[in-house]
Design an enzyme around this catalytic site. Structure first.
Site, mmCIF file in Angstrom:
data_model
loop_
_atom_site.group_PDB
_atom_site.id
_atom_site.type_symbol
_atom_site.label_atom_id
_atom_site.label_comp_id
_atom_site.label_asym_id
_atom_site.label_seq_id
_atom_site.Cartn_x
_atom_site.Cartn_y
_atom_site.Cartn_z
ATOM 1 N N LYS A 9 0.801 -1.075 0.711
ATOM 2 C CA LYS A 9 -0.064 0.052 0.610
ATOM 3 C C LYS A 9 0.834 1.427 -0.170
ATOM 4 O O LYS A 9 1.825 0.918 0.028
ATOM 5 C CB LYS A 9 -1.075 0.163 1.329
ATOM 6 C CG LYS A 9 -1.837 -0.917 1.200
ATOM 7 C CD LYS A 9 -3.107 -1.043 2.551
ATOM 8 C CE LYS A 9 -3.856 -2.914 1.976
ATOM 9 N NZ LYS A 9 -4.555 -2.374 3.487
ATOM 10 N N TYR A 49 -12.024 -2.912 -3.448
ATOM 11 C CA TYR A 49 -12.916 -3.106 -2.207
ATOM 12 C C TYR A 49 -14.376 -2.728 -2.312
ATOM 13 O O TYR A 49 -14.390 -2.878 -1.139
ATOM 14 C CB TYR A 49 -12.249 -1.804 -1.097
ATOM 15 C CG TYR A 49 -10.396 -1.925 -1.085
ATOM 16 C CD1 TYR A 49 -10.210 -3.381 0.179
ATOM 17 C CD2 TYR A 49 -9.829 -1.011 -1.480
ATOM 18 C CE1 TYR A 49 -9.047 -3.711 0.533
ATOM 19 C CE2 TYR A 49 -8.924 -1.262 -0.272
ATOM 20 C CZ TYR A 49 -8.053 -2.589 0.514
ATOM 21 O OH TYR A 49 -6.869 -2.707 0.312
ATOM 22 N N ASN A 112 -2.041 -0.214 7.556
ATOM 23 C CA ASN A 112 -1.265 -1.532 8.065
ATOM 24 C C ASN A 112 -0.627 -2.211 6.496
ATOM 25 O O ASN A 112 -0.580 -3.177 6.242
ATOM 26 C CB ASN A 112 -2.901 -2.644 8.287
ATOM 27 C CG ASN A 112 -3.315 -3.164 6.803
ATOM 28 O OD1 ASN A 112 -3.564 -2.149 5.884
ATOM 29 N ND2 ASN A 112 -4.544 -3.735 7.151
ATOM 30 N N HIS A 115 -2.379 -5.323 1.251
ATOM 31 C CA HIS A 115 -2.789 -6.522 1.148
ATOM 32 C C HIS A 115 -2.830 -7.879 0.665
ATOM 33 O O HIS A 115 -1.345 -8.352 -0.079
ATOM 34 C CB HIS A 115 -4.075 -6.071 0.250
ATOM 35 C CG HIS A 115 -5.302 -6.566 -0.487
ATOM 36 N ND1 HIS A 115 -6.153 -6.545 -0.273
ATOM 37 C CD2 HIS A 115 -4.832 -7.254 -1.678
ATOM 38 C CE1 HIS A 115 -7.229 -7.905 -0.255
ATOM 39 N NE2 HIS A 115 -6.671 -8.253 -1.820
ATOM 40 N N GLU A 126 -9.130 -10.546 -8.043
ATOM 41 C CA GLU A 126 -7.943 -9.848 -7.464
ATOM 42 C C GLU A 126 -6.992 -10.130 -8.877
ATOM 43 O O GLU A 126 -6.976 -8.851 -9.508
ATOM 44 C CB GLU A 126 -7.751 -10.331 -6.640
ATOM 45 C CG GLU A 126 -8.290 -9.585 -5.149
ATOM 46 C CD GLU A 126 -8.259 -9.389 -3.573
ATOM 47 O OE1 GLU A 126 -7.206 -10.101 -3.955
ATOM 48 O OE2 GLU A 126 -8.782 -9.430 -3.312
HETATM 49 P P1 DAT Z 1 -7.000 -7.526 5.769
HETATM 50 O O1 DAT Z 1 -6.512 -6.198 4.858
HETATM 51 O O2 DAT Z 1 -6.864 -7.835 7.055
HETATM 52 O O3 DAT Z 1 -7.875 -8.139 4.661
HETATM 53 P P2 DAT Z 1 -9.857 -7.232 5.697
HETATM 54 O O4 DAT Z 1 -10.514 -7.459 3.832
HETATM 55 O O5 DAT Z 1 -11.374 -7.046 6.748
HETATM 56 O O6 DAT Z 1 -8.581 -7.095 5.629
HETATM 57 O O7 DAT Z 1 -10.073 -4.768 5.558
HETATM 58 C C1 DAT Z 1 -9.598 -4.597 3.976
HETATM 59 C C2 DAT Z 1 -8.772 -3.281 4.875
HETATM 60 O O8 DAT Z 1 -10.107 -2.437 5.539
HETATM 61 C C3 DAT Z 1 -7.912 -3.681 5.818
HETATM 62 O O9 DAT Z 1 -6.201 -3.740 5.487
HETATM 63 C C4 DAT Z 1 -7.327 -2.676 6.011
HETATM 64 C C5 DAT Z 1 -9.171 -1.399 6.822
HETATM 65 N N1 DAT Z 1 -10.122 -2.067 7.677
HETATM 66 C C6 DAT Z 1 -10.240 -3.372 8.107
HETATM 67 N N2 DAT Z 1 -10.918 -3.497 8.788
HETATM 68 C C7 DAT Z 1 -10.687 -1.674 9.379
HETATM 69 C C8 DAT Z 1 -11.852 -0.955 10.520
HETATM 70 N N3 DAT Z 1 -11.965 -1.636 11.391
HETATM 71 N N4 DAT Z 1 -11.397 0.332 10.321
HETATM 72 C C9 DAT Z 1 -10.257 0.960 10.291
HETATM 73 N N5 DAT Z 1 -9.668 0.120 8.603
HETATM 74 C C10 DAT Z 1 -10.233 -0.851 8.420
HETATM 75 MG MG MG Z 2 -9.147 -8.754 3.119
#
Ligand code: DAT
Ligand code: MG
Length: 153
Positions: A9, A49, A112, A115, A126
């Protein structure tokens, strides 16, 4: 062989962590079959997303992922989706184990770093979204494979 999509990212690129992050995945034994630096636009971010549309963090997530260049790649290996997710760590960096990318390099969920596809179905979608079929170079022979894989195809 399984494939997965990884995105370093904008924070990972800006912080100069591309080499460290790729190195961790590469050293694990995953094989790079596509790699690119690109600027995501909003339409690509919204498609990528799509599952999070409507969630409170969605707008911030899209703003973040389009805020600078990202490095996208396709990695290949046995159970590549799971291996990559384990190397990345939990979604919230503070809850990621030390030794993982997020656990070693990050603090906040909105920064974070990386991805990784969460299933083989997401990975197929993807990989197609970011690279199409023709830009994935799956066929190259890696001579070290017999020291990484039990059976080399
Ligand atoms: P991951 O990236 O671990 O697969 P995810 O698919 O649940 O996680 O979410 C996509 C991204 O969205 C994640 O990397 C960071 C953001 N995100 C997820 N949950 C969040 C939250 N509760 N608050 C803020 N950002 C969040
Ligand atoms: Mg995810």
């Amino acid at each position: 062989m399984e494939q997965t999509l990884v995105i370093i990212k904008p924070d990972g690129v800006q912080r100069g962590l591309v080499g460290d992050i790729i190195g961790r995945l590469e050293r694990r034994g995953l094989k790079i079959v596509a790699l690119e630096l690109r600027q995501m636009d909003r339409s690509l971010a919204e498609r990528h997303y799509g599952e999070h549309q409507g969630k409170p963090f969605y707008a911030g997530l899209v703003d973040y992922i389009v805020s600078g260049p990202v490095v996208t790649m396709v990695l290949e290996g046995p159970r590549a989706v799971e291996a990559t997710r384990a190397t990345i760590g939990a979604t919230r960096p503070v809850e990621s184990a030390p030794g993982t990318i997020r656990g070693d390099l990050g603090l906040e969920v909105g920064r974070n770093l990386i991805h990784g596809s969460d299933s083989t179905e997401s990975a197929a979608r993807e990989v197609a979204l970011f690279f199409g079929g023709e830009r994935v170079h799956s066929g190259w022979r890696r001579d070290v494979d017999r020291w990484v894989l039990e059976i080399v195809s």
